[in-house]
Design an enzyme around this catalytic site. Structure first.
Site, PDB file in Angstrom:
ATOM      1  N   ASP A   1       0.359  -6.997  13.338  1.00 11.36           N
ATOM      2  CA  ASP A   1       0.638  -8.098  12.419  1.00 11.36           C
ATOM      3  C   ASP A   1       2.020  -7.944  11.795  1.00 11.36           C
ATOM      4  O   ASP A   1       2.553  -6.840  11.668  1.00 11.36           O
ATOM      5  CB  ASP A   1      -0.436  -8.208  11.336  1.00 11.36           C
ATOM      6  CG  ASP A   1      -0.570  -6.960  10.479  1.00 11.36           C
ATOM      7  OD1 ASP A   1      -0.433  -5.845  11.025  1.00 11.36           O
ATOM      8  OD2 ASP A   1      -0.824  -7.086   9.263  1.00 11.36           O
TER       9      ASP A   1
ATOM     10  N   GLU B   1      -2.342  -4.564   8.533  1.00  9.26           N
ATOM     11  CA  GLU B   1      -1.562  -3.577   7.777  1.00  9.26           C
ATOM     12  C   GLU B   1      -0.700  -4.260   6.735  1.00  9.26           C
ATOM     13  O   GLU B   1      -0.538  -3.755   5.628  1.00  9.26           O
ATOM     14  CB  GLU B   1      -0.683  -2.762   8.726  1.00  9.26           C
ATOM     15  CG  GLU B   1      -0.122  -1.471   8.100  1.00  9.26           C
ATOM     16  CD  GLU B   1       1.178  -1.665   7.337  1.00  9.26           C
ATOM     17  OE1 GLU B   1       1.556  -0.750   6.576  1.00  9.26           O
ATOM     18  OE2 GLU B   1       1.836  -2.725   7.481  1.00  9.26           O
TER      19      GLU B   1
END
Length: 383
Positions: free
Chosen positions: A75, A141
């Site tokens: 991400d 994250e």
């Protein structure tokens, strides 16, 4: 130069493919599917772990013996205003200065590509390598980080999975690739403090209790407090007030309540319980009517010189000719979750000068160096 250019190296080809997938947290946009296909072809057993809305996977190749894990996230943060970018943020272009441009180039799709290509080359060169190689990849994250690495680690620990060494691909370098590696991180302890007073008219202060006036001396003492001295690996613990809110918006009303947000970045010289007790003692000392809600984001962790740090440092020296500098500075990372398994954790990735910025970019040649550093670390630990 784009992802379709025939002149791209395997590392840059894969990095461009990953960047072109707009995986704004917590969306993965099939980045992990691409990585898993490559790892499956290299002999890895795959275990996708979708937890709530988050895509994760665990992959492992090898038998008994020490396990070296590569960890990271697919991400990325939002782009910000697209019109402020010199190139479209998900076009993955290499510009005239040799910079790979795009959201995630540095944080951390460049690292992911370097990891995959290094491992593919290593298992081709050393099919009977010692121990095992693993990957722990998440799409959570940059967001809340509740259902990503933390949740996967809990599952791995519950079934007794072994994890000796872990390289996290966070962009650790400051000016030149490999000049800094992170061998630990400070803990992060946040809090929401409420100070209660009595609302009233500013013309009749004797009928009210102003929480701003009451809280100010206590907040000043907290800000001036010396929490610890740090140590050889960590700077002293820091305390920062990040938000203060009180009042109705009117100039003639004494507020009834004040709220404050604050955060500790703490070293291994302090404990969560110790910091909490010291804060609460100061609040009591000032006779405040208070309530505090604590939120622990992560404990401090430290990897002292040993097998992993030595192998990484030697590989950086062999590839770049420079001595790396271990550091525990900066914010938190997913390494804090992996370290709870007793794992030696080192963060090693490209230069972090443009992470989370408009026009995020990394020197394309640095990803080639990073691939070679990862490869040589594998050789030193598992060949």
């Amino acid at each position: 130069m784009t992802a379709s250019s025939p002149s791209l190296s395997p590392t840059l080809e894969l990095a461009c493919e990953l960047i072109r997938r707009p995986s704004v947290t917590p969306v993965d946009a099939d980045c992990q599917a691409l990585m898993m296909r490559r790892l499956e072809a290299a002999g890895f057993a795959l275990e996708p772990m979708r937890i709530e809305e988050v895509d994760n996977f665990w992959a492992r190749r090898g038998g008994d013996g020490p396990v070296l894990c590569f960890a990271g996230h697919t991400d990325v943060v939002p782009t910000g205003p697209v019109q402020a970018w010199q190139h479209q943020p998900f076009d993955a272009l290499i510009d005239e200065q040799g910079m790979l441009c795009g959201r995630g180039a540095a944080d951390m799709k460049g690292s992911l590509a370097s990891m995959i290509v290094a491992v593919e080359r290593f298992v081709a060169d050393h099919p009977g390598h010692k121990g095992a190689i693993a990957f722990l990849i998440t799409s959570d994250e940059e967001g809340p980080a509740h259902h990503g690495t933390k949740a996967v680690v809990e599952r791995l620990a519950a079934r007794g999975e072994r994890l000796d060494w872990c390289i996290v691909g966070e962009p650790s370098s400051t000016s030149l690739v490999g000049d800094v590696v992170k061998n630990g991180r400070r803990g992060s302890l946040g809090a929401r403090l409420t100070i209660r007073g009595v609302q009233g008219h500013v013309a009749y202060p004797h009928l009210a209790k102003n929480p701003i006036h009451l809280a100010a001396p206590a907040l000043a003492e907290l800000a001036a407090e010396h929490w610890d001295d740090g140590n050889a690996f960590f700077p002293p613990t820091s305390f920062q007030i990040s938000n203060l809110n009180s009042g109705t918006g009117a100039t003639n009303v004494i507020p009834g309540e004040l709220s404050a947000l604050f955060n500790f970045r703490f070293s291994t010289e302090s404990t969560v319980e110790g910091l909490q007790k010291r804060v609460e003692a100061i609040l009591d000392k000032h006779g405040l009517d208070w309530h505090v809600e604590w939120a622990l984001s992560g404990l401090p962790f430290l990897t002292e010189p040993g097998e992993l740090l030595d192998a990484v440092a030697a590989s950086i020296k062999a590839v770049t000719g420079r001595e790396t500098r271990p550091s525990t500075s900066g914010g938190t990372s997913d390494g804090r979750f992996i370290a709870t398994m007793g794992t030696q954790v080192v963060e090693l990735g490209p230069v972090n000068a443009t992470i989370h910025q408009v026009n995020e970019r990394v020197l394309a040649s640095d990803l080639e160096l990073l691939t070679e550093i990862y490869y040589q670390t594998l050789v030193r630990l598992l060949a």
